[in-house]
Design a protein around this motif. Structure first.
Motif, mmCIF file in Angstrom:
data_model
loop_
_atom_site.group_PDB
_atom_site.id
_atom_site.type_symbol
_atom_site.label_atom_id
_atom_site.label_comp_id
_atom_site.label_asym_id
_atom_site.label_seq_id
_atom_site.Cartn_x
_atom_site.Cartn_y
_atom_site.Cartn_z
ATOM 1 N N MET A 357 0.790 -1.226 0.000
ATOM 2 C CA MET A 357 0.000 0.000 0.000
ATOM 3 C C MET A 357 0.829 1.287 0.000
ATOM 4 O O MET A 357 0.618 2.169 -0.847
ATOM 5 C CB MET A 357 -0.970 -0.021 1.177
ATOM 6 C CG MET A 357 -1.933 1.162 1.230
ATOM 7 S SD MET A 357 -1.313 2.558 2.205
ATOM 8 C CE MET A 357 -1.282 1.816 3.835
ATOM 9 N N PRO A 358 1.812 1.476 0.907
ATOM 10 C CA PRO A 358 2.550 2.750 0.891
ATOM 11 C C PRO A 358 3.325 2.979 -0.393
ATOM 12 O O PRO A 358 3.434 4.117 -0.860
ATOM 13 C CB PRO A 358 3.484 2.630 2.104
ATOM 14 C CG PRO A 358 3.573 1.176 2.392
ATOM 15 C CD PRO A 358 2.249 0.607 2.002
ATOM 16 N N PHE A 359 3.837 1.927 -0.994
ATOM 17 C CA PHE A 359 4.646 2.090 -2.203
ATOM 18 C C PHE A 359 3.777 2.390 -3.420
ATOM 19 O O PHE A 359 4.176 3.145 -4.307
ATOM 20 C CB PHE A 359 5.499 0.844 -2.417
ATOM 21 C CG PHE A 359 6.256 0.453 -1.181
ATOM 22 C CD1 PHE A 359 7.205 1.302 -0.634
ATOM 23 C CD2 PHE A 359 5.984 -0.737 -0.521
ATOM 24 C CE1 PHE A 359 7.887 0.968 0.522
ATOM 25 C CE2 PHE A 359 6.650 -1.081 0.633
ATOM 26 C CZ PHE A 359 7.607 -0.229 1.162
ATOM 27 N N THR A 360 2.568 1.838 -3.435
ATOM 28 C CA THR A 360 1.619 2.199 -4.491
ATOM 29 C C THR A 360 1.255 3.673 -4.387
ATOM 30 O O THR A 360 1.221 4.394 -5.395
ATOM 31 C CB THR A 360 0.349 1.342 -4.389
ATOM 32 O OG1 THR A 360 0.696 -0.038 -4.503
ATOM 33 C CG2 THR A 360 -0.645 1.702 -5.483
ATOM 34 N N GLN A 361 1.000 4.148 -3.179
ATOM 35 C CA GLN A 361 0.656 5.553 -2.990
ATOM 36 C C GLN A 361 1.810 6.470 -3.375
ATOM 37 O O GLN A 361 1.602 7.555 -3.925
ATOM 38 C CB GLN A 361 0.227 5.804 -1.539
ATOM 39 C CG GLN A 361 -1.030 5.074 -1.122
ATOM 40 C CD GLN A 361 -2.211 5.381 -2.012
ATOM 41 O OE1 GLN A 361 -2.403 6.506 -2.467
ATOM 42 N NE2 GLN A 361 -3.021 4.358 -2.294
ATOM 43 N N TYR A 362 3.031 6.041 -3.097
ATOM 44 C CA TYR A 362 4.175 6.876 -3.469
ATOM 45 C C TYR A 362 4.292 6.995 -4.985
ATOM 46 O O TYR A 362 4.530 8.088 -5.520
ATOM 47 C CB TYR A 362 5.475 6.296 -2.902
ATOM 48 C CG TYR A 362 6.677 7.154 -3.243
ATOM 49 C CD1 TYR A 362 6.963 8.301 -2.510
ATOM 50 C CD2 TYR A 362 7.497 6.832 -4.325
ATOM 51 C CE1 TYR A 362 8.041 9.101 -2.826
ATOM 52 C CE2 TYR A 362 8.579 7.636 -4.652
ATOM 53 C CZ TYR A 362 8.847 8.771 -3.898
ATOM 54 O OH TYR A 362 9.912 9.574 -4.234
ATOM 55 N N LEU A 363 4.130 5.886 -5.689
ATOM 56 C CA LEU A 363 4.219 5.923 -7.147
ATOM 57 C C LEU A 363 3.125 6.795 -7.743
ATOM 58 O O LEU A 363 3.343 7.480 -8.749
ATOM 59 C CB LEU A 363 4.138 4.500 -7.715
ATOM 60 C CG LEU A 363 5.351 3.611 -7.415
ATOM 61 C CD1 LEU A 363 5.064 2.174 -7.836
ATOM 62 C CD2 LEU A 363 6.594 4.127 -8.120
ATOM 63 N N ALA A 407 0.330 -12.229 -5.753
ATOM 64 C CA ALA A 407 0.060 -10.962 -5.067
ATOM 65 C C ALA A 407 1.280 -10.480 -4.296
ATOM 66 O O ALA A 407 1.611 -9.282 -4.303
ATOM 67 C CB ALA A 407 -1.129 -11.129 -4.128
ATOM 68 N N LEU A 408 1.972 -11.387 -3.622
ATOM 69 C CA LEU A 408 3.186 -11.014 -2.901
ATOM 70 C C LEU A 408 4.251 -10.492 -3.860
ATOM 71 O O LEU A 408 4.932 -9.498 -3.573
ATOM 72 C CB LEU A 408 3.713 -12.218 -2.119
ATOM 73 C CG LEU A 408 2.897 -12.643 -0.892
ATOM 74 C CD1 LEU A 408 3.352 -14.006 -0.394
ATOM 75 C CD2 LEU A 408 3.032 -11.613 0.226
ATOM 76 N N ALA A 409 4.397 -11.156 -4.999
ATOM 77 C CA ALA A 409 5.388 -10.716 -5.982
ATOM 78 C C ALA A 409 5.031 -9.346 -6.544
ATOM 79 O O ALA A 409 5.914 -8.490 -6.758
ATOM 80 C CB ALA A 409 5.493 -11.750 -7.106
ATOM 81 N N LEU A 410 3.755 -9.103 -6.806
ATOM 82 C CA LEU A 410 3.311 -7.826 -7.352
ATOM 83 C C LEU A 410 3.654 -6.677 -6.409
ATOM 84 O O LEU A 410 4.223 -5.659 -6.817
ATOM 85 C CB LEU A 410 1.807 -7.874 -7.604
ATOM 86 C CG LEU A 410 1.138 -6.557 -7.989
ATOM 87 C CD1 LEU A 410 1.680 -6.040 -9.312
ATOM 88 C CD2 LEU A 410 -0.378 -6.715 -8.054
ATOM 89 N N HIS A 411 3.338 -6.840 -5.146
ATOM 90 C CA HIS A 411 3.589 -5.762 -4.196
ATOM 91 C C HIS A 411 5.076 -5.637 -3.867
ATOM 92 O O HIS A 411 5.548 -4.549 -3.551
ATOM 93 C CB HIS A 411 2.762 -5.974 -2.936
ATOM 94 C CG HIS A 411 1.288 -5.806 -3.170
ATOM 95 N ND1 HIS A 411 0.716 -4.593 -3.470
ATOM 96 C CD2 HIS A 411 0.270 -6.711 -3.175
ATOM 97 C CE1 HIS A 411 -0.586 -4.750 -3.635
ATOM 98 N NE2 HIS A 411 -0.884 -6.018 -3.460
ATOM 99 N N GLY A 412 5.807 -6.736 -3.962
ATOM 100 C CA GLY A 412 7.256 -6.645 -3.825
ATOM 101 C C GLY A 412 7.872 -5.831 -4.950
ATOM 102 O O GLY A 412 8.804 -5.032 -4.732
ATOM 103 N N LEU A 417 10.198 -0.520 -7.234
ATOM 104 C CA LEU A 417 9.971 0.635 -8.101
ATOM 105 C C LEU A 417 9.917 1.929 -7.285
ATOM 106 O O LEU A 417 10.503 2.949 -7.675
ATOM 107 C CB LEU A 417 8.666 0.457 -8.881
ATOM 108 C CG LEU A 417 8.678 -0.544 -10.031
ATOM 109 C CD1 LEU A 417 7.271 -0.676 -10.631
ATOM 110 C CD2 LEU A 417 9.662 -0.114 -11.113
ATOM 111 N N ALA A 418 9.197 1.881 -6.158
ATOM 112 C CA ALA A 418 9.079 3.082 -5.336
ATOM 113 C C ALA A 418 10.436 3.513 -4.792
ATOM 114 O O ALA A 418 10.770 4.711 -4.795
ATOM 115 C CB ALA A 418 8.100 2.827 -4.187
ATOM 116 N N ARG A 419 11.235 2.572 -4.353
ATOM 117 C CA ARG A 419 12.572 2.913 -3.840
ATOM 118 C C ARG A 419 13.454 3.481 -4.945
ATOM 119 O O ARG A 419 14.256 4.384 -4.705
ATOM 120 C CB ARG A 419 13.217 1.671 -3.228
ATOM 121 C CG ARG A 419 12.498 1.139 -2.014
ATOM 122 C CD ARG A 419 12.611 2.044 -0.816
ATOM 123 N NE ARG A 419 13.942 1.995 -0.234
ATOM 124 C CZ ARG A 419 14.325 2.677 0.841
ATOM 125 N NH1 ARG A 419 13.452 3.505 1.424
ATOM 126 N NH2 ARG A 419 15.542 2.580 1.317
#
Length: 487
Positions: A357-363, A407-412, A417-419
Motif C-alpha cells: 500500500m505505501p509504495f503504491t501511494q508513493y508511485l 500478489a506477494l510478488a506484485l507488491h514486492g 519501483l518506489a525505492r
C-alpha cells in the motif's frame, strides 16, 4: 492497532481515529456473516451451486476493469492539487464517465453472452444466461460506489464510508436470507443480492455526492481523467483476469463442486481483505501527506504504528490457521471441510496488500501511473500462467498458493519501483517476521498435525503475547475519542 492517550510522546505510534469506523462494517459483516449467513447458505446450497455463482461472477467481473476510469488513481493524483471549485467539477465528470463506460460494457457483455458462455463454462445450462444478466445488473447498480469509496477515503469521511458499506451488506444479506429461506429461490437468491446492495448504495451515495458536485461537463477534466485513469484500465484488467483465471481452470479441469469449495474459501479471503482495506483506508491519507512533504505524523510514528499493525495481523493469522478446520466444519454442516486448508493461505493476502500500500501511494504521488500500470501487467501475466500450471499440477491448493504468491510478488515489485524513484519509506521487517510465524504454524497444523489441546495452548500463548505488547497503549478515553471521527 495502537490507541494512545494524550500523554503519548512524539515518537510513539499514533493511529488515525478513522480506523475503527473503517473497520466497523467488517466487524458486523464478520460476526453476522460467519455466524448466520454461512450456515444458512451452506444449508440450502451445495458446492456446485456456489461454483455456478463463482464462474458467472468471474466472467462478468471483466466489465469492471474494462469500464474503469481509474477513480482512485485520478483522485490520488489531482485531489490535493486542485481548489474546491475544481474538485466539484472533477467529481461530476468522474461520475459521468464511470456511469457511461459501465453501461456500454454491460450491454455489450449481455449481447455476447449467448455465444460466449457455452464455450467457457463446463456443463453449461440455459438458465445461466439469465443468471449472467443479473450479475451484470448488480455490477451496474454498484457503479456509483466505485467513485465515492476512494473519495470518502481521501476526504477522511469514515462514518459515511462505514454507513454505505453496512447498508450494502445488510441489503445483500437480507435479500439472500429471504430468497433462500422464505421464497425458496435457491441459487437465484445469490444473484439478486448484489442488485439490492447496489441500489441501496446509490440512495446513500447520491446524498453524499450532491453537495460535492457541480453539474458542469468539462473537457479539461475529461482529458485529465483519461490521462490519469486510462493507465489503470490495462492494470485492472490483468488484475481481474488473474483473479478469474483460477476459477476458470478449476471448473474446466476439475468440476463445479471443487470450484464451489474454492469459492467458499474465498469468502473468508474477502473478510481478510476487507480488514486490510480498513487499515489501508486509514493509512492512505497519512502516507499521501508524508510523501507530499506536509505530514501530520513523523515517519518514525508511522513506522511504529505499522509495526503494531503487523503484530496484530500475525496473531490473527495464527488463530485463523489453528482453528479454520473446526470452524468451517461447524458452520457448513460438513459440506465444505475441504476449504479449511485453503483459508490460512488466503490470509497471506493481508500481508501482501499491507506491504504494498505505501509504495503504491508513493508511485501515484510522483505521477508514475503508466509505469505502475504496465509493470504490474507483466506481473499479472506471470501470475495467470503460474495459477494455470499450479492448478494442473497440484489441484485447488496449487491454485490458491499461486494466486497468493502472485500478489506477494506484485507488491514486492512495487516496493522496488518506489525505492528506485526515491521513496523514503522502507520495507517493514515486522511483516516478514509475521509471515514466517504464520507459515510455521500452518506447517505444524496441516502437515505435522496438532491435537486440539495443543492448538488451545498455542492460541493462549499468542493472545498473551499480544496483550502484553499492546496493553500499555490502550486507554478508555482514547477508545472513546476514536469514535468521534469526521463524517
Amino acid at each position: 492497532m495502537a490507541v494512545l492517550g494524550d500523554s503519548a510522546s512524539k515518537d510513539r505510534p499514533v493511529v488515525d481515529r478513522s480506523f475503527l469506523w473503517f473497520l466497523l462494517p467488517t466487524l458486523l459483516q464478520t460476526l453476522i456473516g460467519v455466524g448466520v449467513m454461512v450456515p444458512i447458505t451452506t444449508y440450502y446450497l451445495d458446492p456446485a451451486d456456489l461454483g455456478t455463482v463463482a464462474i458467472l461472477t468471474a466472467i462478468a467481473m471483466l466489465v469492471t476493469p474494462l469500464a474503469s476510469t481509474g477513480d482512485n488513481w485520478v483522485l490520488s493524483t489531482h485531489w490535493h492539487a486542485t481548489p474546491e471549485s475544481g474538485r466539484r467539477e472533477l467529481l461530476f465528470n468522474l461520475l459521468l464517465a464511470n456511469l457511461g463506460m459501465k453501461t456500454v460494457w454491460v450491454v455489450l457483455f449481455w449481447l455476447l453472452a449467448p455465444w460466449v458462455l457455452p464455450h467457457l463454462i463446463r456443463d453449461y445450462r440455459p438458465e445461466y444466461q439469465q443468471y449472467f444478466g443479473l450479475v451484470l445488473l448488480g455490477l451496474l447498480a454498484g457503479t456509483l460506489w466505485g467513485t465515492l469509496s476512494p473519495l470518502m477515503v481521501i476526504e477522511r469521511a469514515p462514518v459515511s464510508h462505514a454507513t454505505n458499506e453496512s447498508l450494502q451488506w445488510a441489503a445483500g444479506a437480507t435479500t439472500t436470507l429471504v430468497g433462500l429461506s422464505v421464497m425458496k429461490l435457491g441459487v437465484l437468491a445469490m444473484f439478486l443480492a448484489p442488485i439490492a446492495a447496489g441500489l441501496v448504495s446509490v440512495l446513500h451515495g447520491v446524498g453524499y455526492a450532491a453537495r460535492r458536485v457541480s453539474l458542469r461537463p468539462s473537457l479539461h477534466w475529461s482529458k485529465q481523467i483519461v490521462q490519469s485513469g486510462l493507465p489503470a484500465i490495462p492494470f485492472s484488467l490483468m488484475d481481474v483476469a488473474a483473479n478469474s483465471m483460477d476459477r476458470f481452470v478449476i471448473q474446466r479441469w476439475l468440476d463445479l463442486s471443487t470450484l464451489g469449495i474454492y469459492a467458499h474459501s474465498q469468502s473468508y479471503r474477502g473478510m481478510f481483505v476487507t480488514v486490510t482495506k480498513a487499515y489501508s483506508r486509514t493509512m492512505t491519507p497519512t502516507f499521501l501527506e508524508l510523501f507530499a512533504g506536509n505530514p501530520r505524523q513523523s515517519q518514525r510514528q508511522v513506522e511504529e504504528t505499522v509495526s503494531l499493525w503487523y503484530l496484530c495481523v500475525s496473531a490473527g493469522g495464527m488463530l485463523v490457521t489453528l482453528f479454520s478446520a473446526e470452524v468451517i466444519h461447524l458452520l457448513t454442516h460438513g459440506k465444505f471441510d475441504r476449504a479449511a486448508e485453503l483459508v490460512p493461505i488466503w490470509f497471506f493476502l493481508v500481508f501482501a496488500h499491507s506491504m504494498g500500500m505505501p509504495f503504491t501511494q508513493y508511485l501515484l504521488t510522483v505521477r508514475q501511473n503508466v509505469l505502475l500500470s504496465w509493470s504490474s501487467i507483466l506481473m499479472s501475466l506471470g501470475t495467470v500462467g503460474l495459477v494455470a500450471a499450479a492448478t494442473w499440477l497440484f489441484g485447488v491448493i496449487g491454485a490458491t498458493s499461486a494466486a497468493v504468491f502472485g500478489a506477494l510478488a506484485l507488491h514486492g515489485m512495487r516496493f522496488f519501483l518506489a525505492r528506485r524513484f526515491g521513496c523514503p519509506y522502507g520495507l517493514e521487517t515486522g511483516a516478514l517476521w509475521s509471515m514466517g510465524a504464520v507459515l510455521a504454524v500452518y506447517v505444524m497444523t496441516y502437515r505435522v498435525g496438532l491435537p486440539l489441546s495443543a492448538k488451545l495452548m498455542m492460541a493462549a500463548a499468542v493472545m498473551t503475547v499480544l496483550w502484553i505488547k499492546t496493553a500499555p497503549l490502550w486507554s478508555w478515553q482514547a477508545v472513546a475519542r476514536l469514535w468521534s471521527a469526521p463524517k
